[in-house]
Design a protein around this motif. Structure first.
Motif, short mmCIF file in Angstrom:
data_model
loop_
_atom_site.label_atom_id
_atom_site.label_comp_id
_atom_site.label_asym_id
_atom_site.label_seq_id
_atom_site.Cartn_x
_atom_site.Cartn_y
_atom_site.Cartn_z
N ILE A 105 0.82 -1.20 0.00
CA ILE A 105 0.00 0.00 0.00
C ILE A 105 0.86 1.26 0.00
N VAL A 106 2.05 1.24 0.60
CA VAL A 106 2.98 2.37 0.55
C VAL A 106 4.07 2.01 -0.46
N GLN A 107 4.15 2.82 -1.52
CA GLN A 107 5.08 2.54 -2.61
C GLN A 107 5.96 3.75 -2.89
N PRO A 108 7.20 3.51 -3.30
CA PRO A 108 8.05 4.63 -3.71
C PRO A 108 7.73 5.04 -5.14
N GLY A 109 7.90 6.32 -5.41
CA GLY A 109 7.77 6.82 -6.77
C GLY A 109 9.13 6.80 -7.44
N PRO A 110 9.21 7.37 -8.64
CA PRO A 110 10.49 7.44 -9.35
C PRO A 110 11.51 8.29 -8.59
N VAL A 111 12.77 8.02 -8.83
CA VAL A 111 13.85 8.77 -8.19
C VAL A 111 14.20 9.99 -9.04
N HIS A 112 14.37 11.12 -8.38
CA HIS A 112 14.77 12.37 -9.02
C HIS A 112 16.04 12.85 -8.33
N THR A 113 16.75 13.79 -8.97
CA THR A 113 17.98 14.32 -8.40
C THR A 113 17.93 15.84 -8.31
N GLY A 114 18.83 16.37 -7.53
CA GLY A 114 18.97 17.81 -7.39
C GLY A 114 20.28 18.14 -6.70
N LEU A 115 20.46 19.41 -6.38
CA LEU A 115 21.63 19.89 -5.65
C LEU A 115 21.16 20.56 -4.38
N THR A 116 21.88 20.33 -3.29
CA THR A 116 21.52 20.95 -2.02
C THR A 116 22.76 21.13 -1.14
N ALA A 117 22.70 22.15 -0.32
CA ALA A 117 23.74 22.34 0.70
C ALA A 117 23.30 21.73 2.02
N ASP A 118 22.00 21.51 2.17
CA ASP A 118 21.43 21.03 3.42
C ASP A 118 20.36 19.97 3.14
N PRO A 119 20.72 18.68 3.11
CA PRO A 119 19.74 17.65 2.77
C PRO A 119 18.56 17.58 3.73
N ALA A 120 18.76 17.86 5.00
CA ALA A 120 17.63 17.82 5.95
C ALA A 120 16.63 18.92 5.61
N ALA A 121 17.10 20.10 5.31
CA ALA A 121 16.21 21.20 4.92
C ALA A 121 15.53 20.89 3.59
N GLU A 122 16.26 20.22 2.71
CA GLU A 122 15.68 19.83 1.42
C GLU A 122 14.53 18.85 1.62
N ALA A 123 14.68 17.92 2.54
CA ALA A 123 13.61 16.98 2.83
C ALA A 123 12.35 17.71 3.30
N GLU A 124 12.52 18.68 4.16
CA GLU A 124 11.36 19.47 4.64
C GLU A 124 10.75 20.27 3.50
N ARG A 125 11.60 20.87 2.66
CA ARG A 125 11.10 21.67 1.54
C ARG A 125 10.29 20.80 0.58
N LEU A 126 10.82 19.62 0.27
CA LEU A 126 10.11 18.72 -0.65
C LEU A 126 8.80 18.21 -0.03
N LEU A 127 8.81 17.96 1.26
CA LEU A 127 7.57 17.54 1.92
C LEU A 127 6.51 18.62 1.80
#
Length: 127
Positions: free
Chosen positions: A100-122
């Motif tokens: 029931i919980v599935q991953p979508g396709p993988v995408h890439t980007g650039l970040t200086a702060d991966p934790a902040a990026e996770a929050e931004r994407l959420l």
């Protein structure tokens, strides 16, 4: 030298009825190899999920999302994956599955702060 690093991310989707092909975005997985970072941020919009399937197993979905967060966090919450490095845990979580919980396709980007990026994407893709 740039302070930004390549990262990968995938959405976590809840697919309550596979035969209908409908889904609700419920989280994001972020992996940044140079920072040895892997994390999941989740947010379940229960009303939206119930609109797709009034009989959806909400406790089961919440448990599955918590399990993904636990695997990313490592330690005892990761179970057998605790011995794996961040990259292996991310690759295991993004592997296609028919749950029931599935991953979508993988995408890439650039970040200086991966934790902040996770929050931004959420905020951008899930909430």
């Amino acid at each position: 030298m740039s302070d930004r690093h390549v990262f990968e991310y995938a959405l976590l989707r809840v697919v309550p009825r596979v035969e209908r092909g409908e889904c609700v975005n419920a989280g994001v997985l972020v992996y940044c190899r140079p920072k040895t970072f892997v994390a999941a941020r989740t947010h379940l919009d229960e009303a939206r999920l119930l609109a797709l399937d009034p009989a959806a197993d909400l406790p089961g979905v919440r448990a599955a999302l918590r399990a993904v967060e636990g695997v990313c966090a490592g330690g005892e919450a990761a179970g057998q994956a605790a011995r794996d490095d961040a990259g292996r845990r991310f690759r295991w979580l993004i592997a296609p599955r028919s749950t029931i919980v599935q991953p979508g396709p993988v995408h890439t980007g650039l970040t200086a702060d991966p934790a902040a990026e996770a929050e931004r994407l959420l905020d951008l893709l899930v909430r």
